[in-house]
Design a protein around this motif. Structure first.
Motif, PDB file in Angstrom:
ATOM      1  N   SER A 180       1.004   3.999  -3.009  1.00 37.38           N
ATOM      2  CA  SER A 180       0.734   5.424  -2.805  1.00 37.38           C
ATOM      3  C   SER A 180       1.906   6.274  -3.298  1.00 37.38           C
ATOM      4  N   ARG A 197       0.837  -1.207   0.000  1.00 33.79           N
ATOM      5  CA  ARG A 197       0.000   0.000   0.000  1.00 33.79           C
ATOM      6  C   ARG A 197       0.871   1.256   0.000  1.00 33.79           C
ATOM      7  N   ASN A 229       1.648   6.348  -7.050  1.00 34.81           N
ATOM      8  CA  ASN A 229       0.563   7.250  -7.436  1.00 34.81           C
ATOM      9  C   ASN A 229       1.009   8.705  -7.321  1.00 34.81           C
TER      10      ASN A 229
END
Length: 159
Positions: free
Chosen positions: A93, A89, A96
């Motif tokens: 992130s 995760r 992103n």
């Protein structure tokens, strides 16, 4: 079991002959033998039942130990899975963020490509060749031409 010698058995036999009598002694001896056999079978049955219960209890304990070890392994795997999931995760992130930062600066040239090459590519006219016709500047030898050339050359010479 009982410590009975041969002389004691003779004394018991003589007393039984006197008390019971010669007529009923064989019948009593036969009944005593049957009762003794039943008692032995009952004792061996109880021993085997106790042995089976002990083995069953050991199997239950082994099963409980195995179940506990499996549960601890599963909990350890779940903990590792959560660590990996959290890591993925975090990485997603950060990717992103990089992608969104690249979207903001989309009009700029890439860092790895020199500026002159980019300008040449933008100013050069786009030429498209038909797919059926090969480019006249490139020569693509066929497999048969390569084989004929290899056969024609003498064995000891290199090109």
């Amino acid at each position: 079991m009982f410590d009975i010698g041969f002389t004691e058995l003779i004394v018991i036999g003589v007393v039984a002959l006197i008390v019971i009598g010669p007529e009923r002694l064989p019948k009593v001896a036969r009944t005593a033998g049957h009762l003794y056999g039943r008692m032995q079978r009952y004792v061996s049955s109880v021993k085997s039942d106790i042995s089976q219960e002990i083995q069953l209890d050991e199997m239950r304990r082994a099963g409980q130990d195995f179940k506990a070890s499996v549960e601890s392994a599963v909990s350890g795997i779940e903990q590792q899975a959560t660590v990996v999931d959290d890591y993925l995760r975090d990485e997603a992130s950060s990717v992103n963020k990089v992608v969104s930062a690249m979207a903001v600066t989309e009009g700029e040239r890439p860092v790895t490509e020199p500026a002159t090459k980019q300008i040449e590519m933008e100013q050069a006219p786009q030429q498209s060749l038909p797919l059926d016709e090969p480019d006249q500047n490139t020569v693509t030898p066929t497999l048969s031409a390569v084989v004929e050339t290899a056969r024609a050359e003498p064995a000891g010479k290199s090109p």
